[in-house]
Design an enzyme around this catalytic site. Structure first.
Site, mmCIF file in Angstrom:
data_model
loop_
_atom_site.group_PDB
_atom_site.id
_atom_site.type_symbol
_atom_site.label_atom_id
_atom_site.label_comp_id
_atom_site.label_asym_id
_atom_site.label_seq_id
_atom_site.Cartn_x
_atom_site.Cartn_y
_atom_site.Cartn_z
ATOM 1 N N LYS A 175 0.981 -1.138 0.012
ATOM 2 C CA LYS A 175 0.047 0.064 0.153
ATOM 3 C C LYS A 175 1.033 1.211 0.073
ATOM 4 O O LYS A 175 1.437 1.623 1.067
ATOM 5 C CB LYS A 175 -0.820 -0.190 1.302
ATOM 6 N N GLU A 178 -0.600 7.794 -0.782
ATOM 7 C CA GLU A 178 -1.840 8.037 -1.894
ATOM 8 C C GLU A 178 -1.025 9.292 -2.821
ATOM 9 O O GLU A 178 -1.551 9.440 -3.761
ATOM 10 C CB GLU A 178 -3.179 8.794 -1.130
ATOM 11 N N GLY A 228 6.525 5.207 8.185
ATOM 12 C CA GLY A 228 5.888 6.445 8.236
ATOM 13 C C GLY A 228 5.977 7.347 9.455
ATOM 14 O O GLY A 228 6.853 6.988 10.139
ATOM 15 N N THR A 232 0.959 7.702 13.218
ATOM 16 C CA THR A 232 0.168 6.790 12.254
ATOM 17 C C THR A 232 0.857 5.399 12.788
ATOM 18 O O THR A 232 0.103 4.374 12.844
ATOM 19 C CB THR A 232 0.337 6.831 10.743
ATOM 20 N N GLY A 233 1.916 5.083 13.257
ATOM 21 C CA GLY A 233 2.458 4.037 13.644
ATOM 22 C C GLY A 233 1.951 3.465 14.731
ATOM 23 O O GLY A 233 1.770 2.267 14.975
ATOM 24 N N GLU A 250 8.764 1.220 11.028
ATOM 25 C CA GLU A 250 10.030 2.118 11.105
ATOM 26 C C GLU A 250 9.353 3.632 10.946
ATOM 27 O O GLU A 250 8.705 4.131 10.192
ATOM 28 C CB GLU A 250 10.820 1.941 9.429
ATOM 29 N N CYS A 284 13.622 10.030 7.595
ATOM 30 C CA CYS A 284 13.381 9.622 8.564
ATOM 31 C C CYS A 284 14.494 9.775 9.392
ATOM 32 O O CYS A 284 14.616 10.014 10.840
ATOM 33 C CB CYS A 284 13.024 8.279 8.820
ATOM 34 N N GLU A 385 9.574 15.951 15.137
ATOM 35 C CA GLU A 385 10.034 15.749 13.478
ATOM 36 C C GLU A 385 9.558 16.737 12.645
ATOM 37 O O GLU A 385 8.088 17.009 12.529
ATOM 38 C CB GLU A 385 9.860 14.425 13.252
HETATM 39 P P1 NDP Z 1 1.803 8.666 7.214
HETATM 40 O O1 NDP Z 1 2.542 8.072 8.329
HETATM 41 O O2 NDP Z 1 0.410 9.111 7.965
HETATM 42 O O3 NDP Z 1 1.818 7.826 6.005
HETATM 43 C C1 NDP Z 1 2.329 6.831 5.853
HETATM 44 C C2 NDP Z 1 1.600 5.724 5.056
HETATM 45 O O4 NDP Z 1 0.613 5.402 6.033
HETATM 46 C C3 NDP Z 1 0.813 6.055 3.882
HETATM 47 O O5 NDP Z 1 0.814 5.154 2.905
HETATM 48 C C4 NDP Z 1 -0.350 6.602 4.600
HETATM 49 O O6 NDP Z 1 -1.611 6.585 3.587
HETATM 50 C C5 NDP Z 1 -0.560 5.414 5.384
HETATM 51 N N1 NDP Z 1 -1.712 5.737 6.432
HETATM 52 C C6 NDP Z 1 -1.948 7.020 6.857
HETATM 53 N N2 NDP Z 1 -2.953 6.961 7.620
HETATM 54 C C7 NDP Z 1 -3.033 5.503 8.095
HETATM 55 C C8 NDP Z 1 -4.156 4.807 8.773
HETATM 56 N N3 NDP Z 1 -4.823 5.449 9.775
HETATM 57 N N4 NDP Z 1 -3.998 3.333 8.601
HETATM 58 C C9 NDP Z 1 -3.271 2.810 7.912
HETATM 59 N N5 NDP Z 1 -2.502 3.268 6.913
HETATM 60 C C10 NDP Z 1 -2.188 4.640 7.174
HETATM 61 O O7 NDP Z 1 2.584 10.009 6.845
HETATM 62 P P2 NDP Z 1 2.130 11.358 6.417
HETATM 63 O O8 NDP Z 1 2.156 11.477 4.733
HETATM 64 O O9 NDP Z 1 0.734 11.838 6.902
HETATM 65 O O10 NDP Z 1 3.189 12.400 6.998
HETATM 66 C C11 NDP Z 1 3.069 12.687 8.450
HETATM 67 C C12 NDP Z 1 4.461 12.926 9.103
HETATM 68 O O11 NDP Z 1 4.900 11.535 9.007
HETATM 69 C C13 NDP Z 1 5.273 13.593 8.436
HETATM 70 O O12 NDP Z 1 5.192 15.129 8.717
HETATM 71 C C14 NDP Z 1 6.701 13.170 8.909
HETATM 72 O O13 NDP Z 1 7.031 13.832 10.135
HETATM 73 C C15 NDP Z 1 6.446 11.720 9.278
HETATM 74 N N6 NDP Z 1 6.949 10.801 8.077
HETATM 75 C C16 NDP Z 1 7.863 9.969 8.532
HETATM 76 C C17 NDP Z 1 8.389 9.007 7.601
HETATM 77 C C18 NDP Z 1 9.379 8.274 7.765
HETATM 78 O O14 NDP Z 1 10.142 7.663 6.787
HETATM 79 N N7 NDP Z 1 9.707 7.806 8.957
HETATM 80 C C19 NDP Z 1 7.814 8.932 6.134
HETATM 81 C C20 NDP Z 1 6.639 10.065 5.972
HETATM 82 C C21 NDP Z 1 6.192 10.798 6.997
HETATM 83 P P3 NDP Z 1 -2.021 8.025 2.682
HETATM 84 O O15 NDP Z 1 -0.465 8.528 2.238
HETATM 85 O O16 NDP Z 1 -2.700 7.410 1.583
HETATM 86 O O17 NDP Z 1 -2.369 8.700 3.866
#
Ligand code: NDP
Length: 490
Positions: A175, A178, A228, A232-233, A250, A284, A385
């Site tokens: 997945k 988006e 992510g 969300t984690g 992660e 990250c 972050e």
């Molecule tokens: P998210 O952690 O929300 O997104 C990562 C993935 O999780 C995407 O595929 C997202 O889908 C999916 N997701 C979101 N909500 C849910 C849910 N409730 N259940 C299951 N899957 C879900 O990252 P964001 O894009 O919202 O970024 C927010 C913050 O997270 C950033 O500002 C940054 O601080 C951090 N981040 C950290 C990353 C890392 O590598 N450690 C990578 C990205 C973000 P969709 O995109 O469709 O919502």
């Protein structure tokens, strides 16, 4: 991508059940690049059923490690053969520079090759028991794996997830974010041309809540692997609790990069910039807190400001650009919000800080590389972050103080240590509560080395043999060589 069918479920391209679609944008221009299928819980269920059937009943179980490795090697060759195309898709969809995109493609190729190799290497142990028993340990695949990935390294994260899971014999549902589904769609076009049995590898597109949540909740899914944000984690872990599925996370970081006065000055300045401005800071493990020993602080500050002001920000397709845009207007606002907050907290922007709006840049999500001074370790800009090109400079006086500041956040992903004193480097590396430490370098990832965090930076490890173990169950087999009753209840 001329088709309207962008989900790949049970070996077939399909549109979303309810016809859902979502636009995909170019972060450098704001333009809509494509409209792709966006699933909901029904599509999630279809992909789970396909992956479940393929794991429980399909031919995949009969694929030897050698055969699985062969598929991964072919996929690696195919990706490599399409390097320019993948790099271009990634730059268009994520915004990163072509140089960064090409690097990601090469790393994705390495990842598939590495796990193809590991698939066929010896695994397991035997142990001595009281006669007449023999014992051995075997590794088996976990089962159906849901793999949810973010937008900052779309192709690379897909490869970090798929390669070890498939090498170990699992079935997968990927997945993507988006915002960045395009390289995954292209990857699955290549997968479609290989001999994976239907249902072994599935691509599920849609919003996190709509499709990610049902994946993480489903009792038919055995493992969820997530990369992510930490917020969300935490949700993923709660969803997964329903059936106690295995979880690997992660997550984010606020990683310290520590420069001692005895460091090679030029190398330390160079890496300090790479640590935070690479991928526009959307990493990250970004070295977002730069801890500099007081005796060289002023000189270091001057040098890094001078060099940072020369960073060329622009479209990733422009060969002269060194830093691309942020992923979305929403993310740009979040990063700008942190810059405002940092000033309110008493920090001082000594470099950058503004959105770039000259000429065509105003159409994209461009921001100047930014450096804060007058930062106290407890300020929110030094604790949370930001996930953008925003660096906090913090002075320290002693090794003990550097370690205390370094460990003083809820995160524990990575750390950098710059010094020419080998013993000090080792001492500090061992005192830092983080999963990844770099000495006299920063942000060097190797597929051979475990990747993941302590504390709220995550759970489990990716890459290396550790990454493969995350996709395997451990089974003991005890064999009684004298087949006769125990007589215990006689
Ligand atoms: P998210 O952690 O929300 O997104 C990562 C993935 O999780 C995407 O595929 C997202 O889908 C999916 N997701 C979101 N909500 C849910 C849910 N409730 N259940 C299951 N899957 C879900 O990252 P964001 O894009 O919202 O970024 C927010 C913050 O997270 C950033 O500002 C940054 O601080 C951090 N981040 C950290 C990353 C890392 O590598 N450690 C990578 C990205 C973000 P969709 O995109 O469709 O919502």
């Amino acid at each position: 991508m001329g088709t309207k069918n962008h989900l790949y479920i049970n070996g077939k391209w399909t549109s979303a059940f309810d016809g859902g679609e979502m636009p995909v944008h170019n972060p450098s221009t704001g333009e809509e690049i494509e409209v792709v299928s966006a699933g909901n819980h029904k599509d999630a269920e279809a992909s789970i059923t396909a992956a479940r059937m393929a794991f429980d009943q399909g031919k995949w179980k009969e694929f030897s490690a050698n055969r699985r490795a062969g598929l991964l090697l072919k996929l690696a060759d195919q990706i490599e053969g399409h390097t320019d195309e993948f790099a271009s898709i990634e730059t268009q969809n994520n915004g990163k520079t072509l140089r960064e995109s090409k690097f990601d493609v090469a790393e994705a190729v390495k990842t598939f090759r590495y796990y193809a190799g590991l698939a066929t290497k010896p695994l397991g142990e035997t142990f001595e028991l009281d006669s007449p028993m023999t014992g051995k340990v075997v590794r088996e695949p976990v089962g159906v794996c849901a793999q949810i990935i973010p937008w900052n390294y779309p192709l690379l994260m897909a490869s970090w997830k798929l390669a070890p899971a498939l090498a170990a014999g699992n079935t997968c549902i990927l997945k993507p974010s988006e915002m960045t589904p395009l390289s995954a769609i292209r990857l699955f076009e290549l997968i479609d041309g290989l001999d994976f049995p239907p249902g072994v590898v599935n691509l599920l597109l849609g919003f996190g809540e709509a499709v990610g949540q049902p994946l993480a909740k489903s009792p038919l899914v055995d493992k969820v692997a997530f990369t992510g944000g930490t917020v969300t984690g935490k949700k993923i872990m709660q969803y997964a609790a329903d059936n106690l599925k295995k979880v690997s996370l992660e997550l984010g970081g606020k990683s310290p990069n520590i420069v001692f006065a005895d460091a090679d000055f030029e190398t330390a300045v160079d890496y300090a910039m790479f640590a935070i401005f690479n991928n526009s800071g959307q990493v990250c493990s970004a070295g977002s807190r730069l801890l500099v020993e007081e005796s060289i602080y002023d000189q270091f500050q001057e040098a890094i400001i001078e060099r940072t002001q020369r960073i060329r920000v622009g479209s990733g397709f422009d060969a002269s650009s060194q830093m691309g845009p942020l992923i979305s207007p929403q993310h740009l606002s979040k990063v700008q919000g942190y810059i405002t907050l940092g000033e309110e907290e008493g920090g001082k922007v000594c470099c950058g800080g503004k959105r770039l709006v000259e000429n065509d840049l105003k159409k994209g999500n461009f921001i100047e590389p930014t450096i804060f001074i007058n930062v106290k370790p407890e300020m929110r800009i030094a604790q949370e972050e930001i996930f953008g090109p925003v660096l906090c400079l913090i002075p320290f006086n002693t090794e003990a103080e550097a370690i205390e500041i370094a460990n003083g956040t809820p995160y524990g992903l990575a750390a950098g240590i710059f010094t020419t004193d080998g013993a000090k480097a080792e001492r500090v590396a061992r005192s830092i509560r983080a999963g990844i430490t770099w000495i006299n370098t920063y942000e060097q990832n190797f597929v051979e080395a475990p990747w993941g965090g302590y504390k709220q930076s995550g759970l489990g490890r990716e890459l290396g043999t550790y990454g493969l173990e995350e996709y395997m169950e451990v089974k003991q087999i005890i064999n009684n060589l004298e087949v006769e009753p125990t007589g215990w209840f006689d």
